[in-house]
Design a protein around this motif. Structure first.
Motif, PDB file in Angstrom:
ATOM      1  N   ILE A 145       0.839  -1.207   0.000  1.00  0.00           N
ATOM      2  CA  ILE A 145       0.000   0.000   0.000  1.00  0.00           C
ATOM      3  C   ILE A 145       0.870   1.251   0.000  1.00  0.00           C
ATOM      4  O   ILE A 145       0.611   2.213  -0.730  1.00  0.00           O
ATOM      5  N   ASP A 146       1.932   1.222   0.805  1.00  0.00           N
ATOM      6  CA  ASP A 146       2.832   2.364   0.886  1.00  0.00           C
ATOM      7  C   ASP A 146       3.568   2.587  -0.429  1.00  0.00           C
ATOM      8  O   ASP A 146       3.677   3.717  -0.925  1.00  0.00           O
ATOM      9  N   PHE A 147       4.055   1.520  -1.037  1.00  0.00           N
ATOM     10  CA  PHE A 147       4.828   1.640  -2.276  1.00  0.00           C
ATOM     11  C   PHE A 147       3.952   2.056  -3.454  1.00  0.00           C
ATOM     12  O   PHE A 147       4.344   2.895  -4.269  1.00  0.00           O
ATOM     13  N   LEU A 148       2.759   1.475  -3.545  1.00  0.00           N
ATOM     14  CA  LEU A 148       1.871   1.769  -4.672  1.00  0.00           C
ATOM     15  C   LEU A 148       1.144   3.093  -4.520  1.00  0.00           C
ATOM     16  O   LEU A 148       0.444   3.523  -5.440  1.00  0.00           O
ATOM     17  N   GLY A 149       1.297   3.739  -3.382  1.00  0.00           N
ATOM     18  CA  GLY A 149       0.642   5.025  -3.169  1.00  0.00           C
ATOM     19  C   GLY A 149      -0.861   4.912  -2.987  1.00  0.00           C
ATOM     20  O   GLY A 149      -1.608   5.811  -3.378  1.00  0.00           O
TER      21      GLY A 149
END
Length: 457
Positions: A240-244
């Motif tokens: 979730i953090d990486f994919l924004g």
């Protein structure tokens, strides 16, 4: 440093038809064509990007030139299969239609098409992105494509077949590849992760599949990036953090608070998206997927197979679906789609996002057509006969004077005083409770008064 490293989209490329994800009908047709020796001279593979068009064409070429094909499958051990797998076969010529699109490039094909093959059975020209060829190039190819030498095959791949001339399409066997389902993409991601000895949980694979939008190659590229970011252990939080993306809990909280008319929550969510540097386009995609899931629950009353949701998330979605109506969900999805279009030209993306979230909040105050009709039916049942007649006549804008005379002929001429007297406010001490059909009677009386004034003049 490993100079021979290759990305997952290349290392996990299928080497046989059975390894290809989906496209079962096309695979079966091609394998049967080889086994039954019913081979055409031109094939067109078209469809969404990342669905395996070029991969299918290469496998078909490999199976055609294989020394010992097994039920239409290439053996992958003969010299021909090894050369085609390594992309250095002289009998399978790959051409990029975007950079070799002129008439001179096609003239070169026409001049060499009659040369004998080096070792394989067929000489195969594989033109990728064939729709990029010029009109003159297509015309130059037409004659050769219509009547090629016996040992020559043409394979075309494109994402935009509608840009190709009808004369070319009519001479090809066309195969339309479908976008991959989320379930197929999730299974393949988990399979590849297991093969590479990488830890990927199912929720992370679902997030990747949703972002890939039917493209298996996009899903593998994202997985490759996440493996590097997460150091071989991909979790949903890191994904979730990486994919924004926004956490799902944020949307469920948004549903609950906006159902109470809390506009402050809408503004806070817009500020959170904008200040954290989230991609607004990706956020709108996630938001539309959220309401799409709610809409499917409203329609099917169950967990649709093509929208896989975990048991934990299912309870939350079921709760959110009770806060929205069917027409309301359709209206919200329309708002999001319109926002996605207008966002490209908006001077302030932040204001556009705030406006969208406020409109979604205000949709809870919006009355649907079904609710209006249901309300009118209730008024019709509760009101007395005269009120029903007045209501229908006032809505249809037809004269009602004669109808009133038939029902209740007045003993003296009608006047404003006589009409409004029964509708005067109650005396002090009396109950101030007013039924719903009183309002209807008031509107009908005013309209009747206007009609009488016009006839008097």
């Amino acid at each position: 440093m490993d100079l021979d490293y290759k990305v997952m989209a290349r290392t996990m490329r299928p080497q046989s038809f059975k390894e290809i994800v989906g496209q079962d009908k096309i695979k079966q047709t091609l394998m049967n064509a080889i086994a039954m020796k019913r081979l055409g001279h031109a094939y067109l593979f078209c469809g969404h990007h990342g669905t395996g068009k070029t991969t299918l064409a290469r496998l078909f070429a490999k199976a055609l030139n294989c020394d010992q094909p097994i039920l239409g499958e290439p053996c992958n051990i003969c010299s021909s299969c090894i050369e085609i797998t390594g992309s250095h076969s002289l009998d399978v010529i790959e051409i990029d239609g975007a950079s070799n699109r002129g008439i001179d490039d096609i003239r070169q094909i026409n001049e060499t098409v009659g040369f004998a093959t080096k070792a394989g059975k067929y000489k195969i020209y594989l033109i990728d992105e064939v729709h990029m060829l010029t009109k003159e190039a297509f015309n130059a190819l037409l004659k050769t494509l219509e009547d090629p030498p016996t040992k020559v095959k043409f394979f075309f791949a494109t994402t935009e077949p509608h840009k190709m001339p009808a004369t070319i399409l009519s001479r090809c066997q066309c195969f339309h590849l479908e976008p991959h389902t989320s379930q197929d993409i999730v299974k393949h991601i988990l399979f590849c992760a297991n093969k590479l000895q990488v830890s990927v949980d199912e929720s992370s694979a679902n997030l990747i599949a949703q972002r890939a939008s039917g493209s298996l190659r996009d899903a593998l590229v994202l997985t490759d990036q996440l493996i590097t970011f997460c150091e071989n252990e991909i979790t949903s939080e890191k994904a979730i953090d990486f994919l924004g993306l926004m956490p799902k809990e944020t949307f469920f909280t948004f549903d609950e608070q906006t159902s109470k008319g809390n506009i402050k929550v809408a503004l806070e969510l817009a500020n959170q998206v904008y200040s954290s540097g989230k991609n607004i386009s990706y956020f709108l995609e996630t938001l539309s997927e959220h309401f799409r899931q709610i809409l499917y629950i409203k329609v099917y009353k169950e967990n649709p197979k093509y929208l896989p949701v975990s048991d934990q998330d299912w309870k939350l979605y079921e709760r959110s679906s009770s806060l929205y109506g069917y027409e309301q969900c359709l209206h919200i999805i329309d708002l999001i789609l319109a926002a996605q279009v207008s966002l490209k030209t908006a001077l302030s993306k932040r204001v556009a996002l705030e406006n969208l979230l406020i409109q979604i909040t205000r949709s809870h105050l919006r009355v649907s057509l079904d609710e209006v009709l249901e309300h009118l039916e209730g008024l019709k049942k509760e009101s007395p006969p005269l009120a029903q007649d007045l209501t229908l006549k006032s809505l249809s804008n037809t004269p009602i004077k004669s109808e009133i005379k038939k029902e209740t002929p007045p003993s003296k001429p009608l006047s404003k005083k006589n009409i409004t007297k029964p509708l005067s406010p109650p005396k002090e001490g009396a109950k101030k409770e007013k039924s719903r059909y009183d309002t209807v009677l008031q509107f009908a009386a005013v309209e009747l008064e206007g009609s009488l004034k016009k006839e008097g003049n």
